[in-house]
Design a protein around this motif. Structure first.
Motif, PDB file in Angstrom:
ATOM      1  N   GLY A 248      24.844  -3.859  -9.797  1.00  0.00           N
ATOM      2  CA  GLY A 248      23.750  -5.045  -8.799  1.00  0.00           C
ATOM      3  C   GLY A 248      23.787  -5.219  -7.629  1.00  0.00           C
ATOM      4  O   GLY A 248      23.126  -4.805  -6.426  1.00  0.00           O
ATOM      5  N   LEU A 249      25.137  -5.945  -7.251  1.00  0.00           N
ATOM      6  CA  LEU A 249      26.046  -6.037  -5.653  1.00  0.00           C
ATOM      7  C   LEU A 249      25.552  -4.814  -5.303  1.00  0.00           C
ATOM      8  O   LEU A 249      24.905  -4.582  -3.823  1.00  0.00           O
ATOM      9  CB  LEU A 249      26.979  -6.206  -5.948  1.00  0.00           C
ATOM     10  N   LEU A 250      26.117  -2.835  -5.368  1.00  0.00           N
ATOM     11  CA  LEU A 250      25.847  -2.188  -4.778  1.00  0.00           C
ATOM     12  C   LEU A 250      24.912  -1.817  -4.498  1.00  0.00           C
ATOM     13  O   LEU A 250      24.225  -1.329  -2.694  1.00  0.00           O
ATOM     14  CB  LEU A 250      26.667  -1.190  -5.024  1.00  0.00           C
ATOM     15  N   ASN A 261      29.784   2.004   1.812  1.00  0.00           N
ATOM     16  CA  ASN A 261      30.633   1.380   2.587  1.00  0.00           C
ATOM     17  C   ASN A 261      31.223   0.177   2.342  1.00  0.00           C
ATOM     18  O   ASN A 261      30.869  -0.552   3.430  1.00  0.00           O
ATOM     19  CB  ASN A 261      29.972   1.488   4.333  1.00  0.00           C
ATOM     20  N   VAL A 262      31.103  -0.123   0.562  1.00  0.00           N
ATOM     21  CA  VAL A 262      30.872  -1.281   0.734  1.00  0.00           C
ATOM     22  C   VAL A 262      31.764  -1.542  -1.270  1.00  0.00           C
ATOM     23  O   VAL A 262      31.037  -0.230  -1.172  1.00  0.00           O
ATOM     24  CB  VAL A 262      29.811  -2.315   0.386  1.00  0.00           C
ATOM     25  N   VAL A 365      33.718  -8.768  -2.454  1.00  0.00           N
ATOM     26  CA  VAL A 365      33.372  -7.885  -1.422  1.00  0.00           C
ATOM     27  C   VAL A 365      33.826  -7.195  -0.615  1.00  0.00           C
ATOM     28  O   VAL A 365      34.086  -7.652   0.495  1.00  0.00           O
ATOM     29  CB  VAL A 365      32.142  -7.843  -1.057  1.00  0.00           C
ATOM     30  N   ILE A 366      34.491  -6.412  -0.424  1.00  0.00           N
ATOM     31  CA  ILE A 366      34.780  -5.662   0.821  1.00  0.00           C
ATOM     32  C   ILE A 366      34.220  -4.789   1.644  1.00  0.00           C
ATOM     33  O   ILE A 366      33.262  -3.498   1.368  1.00  0.00           O
ATOM     34  CB  ILE A 366      36.120  -5.247   0.422  1.00  0.00           C
ATOM     35  N   VAL A 367      33.891  -5.001   3.125  1.00  0.00           N
ATOM     36  CA  VAL A 367      32.413  -3.581   3.822  1.00  0.00           C
ATOM     37  C   VAL A 367      33.398  -2.919   4.305  1.00  0.00           C
ATOM     38  O   VAL A 367      34.873  -3.484   4.927  1.00  0.00           O
ATOM     39  CB  VAL A 367      31.832  -4.784   4.089  1.00  0.00           C
ATOM     40  N   THR A 400      35.306  -9.909   2.724  1.00  0.00           N
ATOM     41  CA  THR A 400      36.201  -9.409   3.625  1.00  0.00           C
ATOM     42  C   THR A 400      35.563  -8.047   4.212  1.00  0.00           C
ATOM     43  O   THR A 400      34.922  -7.079   4.006  1.00  0.00           O
ATOM     44  CB  THR A 400      37.483  -9.549   3.128  1.00  0.00           C
ATOM     45  N   GLY A 401      35.557  -7.857   5.349  1.00  0.00           N
ATOM     46  CA  GLY A 401      35.634  -6.675   6.466  1.00  0.00           C
ATOM     47  C   GLY A 401      36.558  -5.949   7.106  1.00  0.00           C
ATOM     48  O   GLY A 401      37.671  -6.599   7.926  1.00  0.00           O
ATOM     49  N   MET A 402      36.998  -4.740   6.817  1.00  0.00           N
ATOM     50  CA  MET A 402      37.496  -4.246   7.458  1.00  0.00           C
ATOM     51  C   MET A 402      37.433  -2.346   6.933  1.00  0.00           C
ATOM     52  O   MET A 402      36.854  -2.524   6.141  1.00  0.00           O
ATOM     53  CB  MET A 402      39.478  -4.164   6.299  1.00  0.00           C
TER      54      MET A 402
END
Length: 505
Positions: A248-250, A261-262, A365-367, A400-402
């Motif tokens: 559901g999150l994806l 990308n996530v 969650v990683i972006v 987190t974004g990386m």
């Protein structure tokens, strides 16, 4: 422009061919013919070669050397993998290769079952016999587990206590199973339980709860009695719940951030304890006369001489309230007491709490990009609203974004591009071979048409009328050859130019 350039090259090549002498033309034609024959042989060998299948894998160097020797003596073609641990043979010869190798008792470095008793010696002690029996049992069970589709290699370790007449209690037998799975293969909970039951029913006195299964990553797939069937079902329910939230999150974030990308991971703590609560409420009746649940009446009476009985207690014994009766005088006593207990209204409430309630959520969650603090807050609020996070449960949401590591994706893209180029080259070679064959046929047909025809002398006597021959329908090959001949006849310069260009290249 491309067609015109090719036509000019064909004209120059045809002119160069016409300028050659008869011997040179024959040499050129023979070279083209032999080249085409070689190309066709190579293509036929590539496409007609039988597909190869893997017959042995994960071989020790000694076994690989012995097996290749057997295949060479039996004249079975084989291919050895670069690491020397796998052997491939043509598919029609696979069954015969396995039989020939098995007939020689190979491979010898793998799991050996009860075949180990073929090498036993006389004079062994009971301890040696026990050790050999356990080793043979381990190998036999490992061979059975190896036959599973997902398992590449298996090792079994059994601790089988020796029976003793002097021991009051024999410790239980235990076993450990190590499984190396094939690439991208997994074992479900039911399959792991099947391995446990297989091992336990193969060893006397061994319970499924005393069998531990571990994979090549060091993960415990089933740790003895730590997971009962109900616990396994609870674990599967929790994993399915986590996957559903992750999907559901994806589905929510990928349309905004882009596919791939996530990455989202959800770990939910569920309460699998079912509860049933029963409440009994007793209330006085309202608005109506109460019914008596119990009525008790006490009556006392006394007649005779002596002192009349009094009510027990301090009221009749504390001076000066007590009286003395005269001796021999007549007296009488009567007392009545009624007790009534009214009935109460009763209300019974039963409530059941089904297992599976969420106790706590942990979300990560990683972006695939650098995020500003405002973007992090926005994504966290979106994820919190989508999952129904509750601060009272102390739910944790991390964003987190990386940048992602795209090395593996680039390697896969390069491999696909190389395969596409290989197919393109193969198709180009086939097309060139067909074009050369058509040109050679056109040249041969033109040469045959240019041969002088000699008149056949007529026989003496009256000529018989000849029947008109039936009309002949040309075949598609003859039509194509006629078209190529007509094109070469109408445009000889273009053909010569193309041939000249090929010779230069």
């Amino acid at each position: 422009m491309i067609v015109e350039g090719a036509r000019e090259r064909l004209k120059r090549a045809w002119t160069d061919v016409q300028a050659l002498g008869p011997g040179q033309r024959v040499l050129l034609g023979g070279s083209l013919l032999f080249g085409l024959i070689g190309i066709f042989f190579i293509l036929a060998r590539v496409f007609a070669a039988p597909s190869q299948v893997q017959v042995f894998s994960q071989l020790a160097p000694q076994d690989a050397a012995a097996i290749t020797g057997v295949l060479s003596s039996d004249k079975i073609p084989y291919t050895l993998s670069p690491d020397g641990t796998s052997i491939f043979v043509p598919e029609p010869d696979a069954a015969q290769a396995r039989l020939d190798v098995a007939g020689q008792g190979l491979p010898k470095q793998g799991n050996v079952g009860f075949q180990i008793f073929d090498q036993t010696q006389l004079g062994m002690s009971s301890f040696q016999q026990h050790v050999i029996y356990v080793q043979a049992l381990e190998g036999q069970i490992a061979q059975t587990i190896d036959s599973l589709q997902q398992v590449q290699n298996a090792q079994v370790q059994i601790v089988l206590p020796r029976p003793s007449l002097f021991a009051s209690a024999t410790p239980p037998a235990t076993a450990a199973v190590f499984v190396a799975l094939k690439p991208y293969a997994t074992l479900s909970a039911s399959e792991v339980a099947g391995i446990q039951n297989l091992v336990s029913h193969s060893v006397q006195g061994l319970k499924p709860s005393d069998v531990t299964v571990v994979d090549s990553q060091g993960q415990v797939l089933m740790a003895g009695a730590s997971r009962s069937p109900s616990a396994t079902g609870d674990l599967n329910m929790q994993l399915a719940f986590d996957r559903r939230l992750e999907d559901g999150l994806l589905a929510l974030l990928e349309p905004v951030l882009g596919p791939g990308n996530v990455v989202a991971h959800v770990s939910a703590t569920l309460n699998f304890n079912g509860q049933t609560r029963v409440e009994h409420l007793f209330m006085a009746p309202k608005g109506k006369k109460a019914l008596m649940r119990r009525i008790s009446t006490l009556k006392e009476s006394f007649k005779g001489t002596g002192t009349a009985p009094t009510i027990p207690g301090t009221s009749s014994n504390v001076p000066p309230t007590y009286t003395l009766g005269a001796t021999g005088s007549k007296s009488s006593y009567t007392r009545s007491q009624t007790d009534a207990v009214p009935a109460l209204d009763t209300e019974e409430l039963t409530s059941s709490v089904a297992p599976g309630a969420v106790k706590r959520l942990s979300v990560a969650v990683i972006v695939n990009q650098r995020l500003t603090p405002a973007q992090v807050r926005s994504i966290r609020a979106t994820v919190s609203a989508a999952l129904g996070a509750d601060p009272a449960r102390h739910d944790v949401i991390s964003v987190t974004g990386m940048p992602f590591n795209q090395t593996l994706a680039h390697q896969a893209s390069a491999l696909l591009a190389a395969q596409a180029n290989q197919r393109l080259i193969q198709e180009g070679v086939e097309g060139l071979a067909i074009l050369l064959l058509a040109l050679l046929l056109a040249m041969l047909i033109r040469r045959i048409q240019q041969r002088p025809s000699y008149p056949v002398p007529a026989l003496a006597g009256p000529a018989l009328p000849e029947a008109p021959p039936p009309p002949r329908v040309p075949t598609p090959e003859e039509l194509r050859a006629a078209e190529a001949t007509q094109s070469a006849r109408d445009h000889p310069e273009e053909v010569a130019a193309i041939v000249r260009t090929w010779l230069k290249e």
